[in-house]
Design a protein around this motif. Sequence first.
Motif, PDB file in Angstrom:
ATOM      1  N   SER A  32       3.914 -20.738  46.929  1.00 16.47           N
ATOM      2  CA  SER A  32       2.571 -21.214  46.587  1.00 16.47           C
ATOM      3  C   SER A  32       1.943 -21.914  47.791  1.00 16.47           C
ATOM      4  CB  SER A  32       2.628 -22.171  45.398  1.00 16.47           C
ATOM      5  OG  SER A  32       3.179 -23.409  45.782  1.00 16.47           O
ATOM      6  N   ASP A  33       0.639 -22.121  47.725  1.00 14.67           N
ATOM      7  CA  ASP A  33      -0.058 -22.753  48.839  1.00 14.67           C
ATOM      8  C   ASP A  33      -0.144 -24.271  48.670  1.00 14.67           C
ATOM      9  OD1 ASP A  33      -1.819 -22.825  46.753  1.00 14.67           O
ATOM     10  OD2 ASP A  33      -3.494 -21.936  47.833  1.00 14.67           O
ATOM     11  N   ARG A  34       0.668 -24.820  47.790  1.00 16.96           N
ATOM     12  CA  ARG A  34       0.639 -26.266  47.564  1.00 16.96           C
ATOM     13  C   ARG A  34       1.417 -26.982  48.667  1.00 16.96           C
ATOM     14  NH1 ARG A  34       0.624 -23.353  43.073  1.00 16.96           N
ATOM     15  NH2 ARG A  34      -0.660 -23.990  41.318  1.00 16.96           N
ATOM     16  N   SER A  35       0.781 -27.942  49.311  1.00 21.53           N
ATOM     17  CA  SER A  35       1.408 -28.612  50.452  1.00 21.53           C
ATOM     18  C   SER A  35       2.631 -29.428  50.052  1.00 21.53           C
ATOM     19  CB  SER A  35       0.392 -29.515  51.153  1.00 21.53           C
ATOM     20  OG  SER A  35      -0.067 -30.509  50.252  1.00 21.53           O
ATOM     21  N   GLN A  36       2.689 -29.916  48.819  1.00 17.77           N
ATOM     22  CA  GLN A  36       3.826 -30.720  48.393  1.00 17.77           C
ATOM     23  C   GLN A  36       5.001 -29.886  47.889  1.00 17.77           C
ATOM     24  OE1 GLN A  36       0.851 -30.299  47.033  1.00 17.77           O
ATOM     25  NE2 GLN A  36       0.573 -31.507  45.217  1.00 17.77           N
ATOM     26  N   LEU A  41      11.943 -29.968  46.072  1.00 18.89           N
ATOM     27  CA  LEU A  41      11.169 -30.087  44.839  1.00 18.89           C
ATOM     28  C   LEU A  41      11.195 -28.778  44.050  1.00 18.89           C
ATOM     29  CD1 LEU A  41       9.302 -31.619  42.928  1.00 18.89           C
ATOM     30  CD2 LEU A  41       7.387 -30.899  44.372  1.00 18.89           C
ATOM     31  N   CYS A  42      10.975 -27.666  44.731  1.00 18.97           N
ATOM     32  CA  CYS A  42      10.960 -26.368  44.054  1.00 18.97           C
ATOM     33  C   CYS A  42      12.323 -26.051  43.444  1.00 18.97           C
ATOM     34  CB  CYS A  42      10.536 -25.275  45.019  1.00 18.97           C
ATOM     35  SG  CYS A  42       8.803 -25.425  45.551  1.00 18.97           S
ATOM     36  N   ARG A  43      13.389 -26.380  44.147  1.00 12.94           N
ATOM     37  CA  ARG A  43      14.737 -26.156  43.625  1.00 12.94           C
ATOM     38  C   ARG A  43      14.976 -27.013  42.396  1.00 12.94           C
ATOM     39  NH1 ARG A  43      17.592 -27.256  48.052  1.00 12.94           N
ATOM     40  NH2 ARG A  43      17.015 -25.221  48.830  1.00 12.94           N
ATOM     41  N   CYS A 100      12.239 -34.576  38.416  1.00 17.86           N
ATOM     42  CA  CYS A 100      12.020 -34.232  39.828  1.00 17.86           C
ATOM     43  C   CYS A 100      11.080 -35.179  40.553  1.00 17.86           C
ATOM     44  CB  CYS A 100      11.500 -32.801  39.925  1.00 17.86           C
ATOM     45  SG  CYS A 100      12.609 -31.577  39.204  1.00 17.86           S
ATOM     46  N   ALA A 101      10.581 -36.201  39.906  1.00 14.99           N
ATOM     47  CA  ALA A 101       9.657 -37.143  40.554  1.00 14.99           C
ATOM     48  C   ALA A 101      10.306 -37.738  41.800  1.00 14.99           C
ATOM     49  CB  ALA A 101       9.269 -38.239  39.578  1.00 14.99           C
TER      50      ALA A 101
END
Length: 103
Positions: A32-36, A41-43, A100-101
């Motif tokens: 995705s194009d999300r910078s964060q 986080l994705c894992r 995941c925070a």
Amino acid sequence: MKQFLSAAVMGVFLVGPQGALAGPIENACVRSDRSQATWALCRCIDSVAQSTLTRSEQRRAARFFSDPDEAQRVRMSKTVRDNAFWERYRAFGERAEQYCAGR
């Protein structure tokens, strides 16, 4: 047989974290194009998805990353199937947010 298993296990580790073990949510998140959207986080989000959604639901939810309008269509849908999926998806999102925070 023992050598084959050792080679297979080593092959998985050589591919790296973004390779063979990544689920559909992790792949969609990273792309995705999300910078964060970091690998960590994705894992983490993918790990929550694996414990709360079926594999087909994970693939369906992964499409929301590239087509947010699809999420809106599902949310607004009147079908029992879509409503049931949306409830599970919302529960997944809440768990992922809590777990995941800060990653």
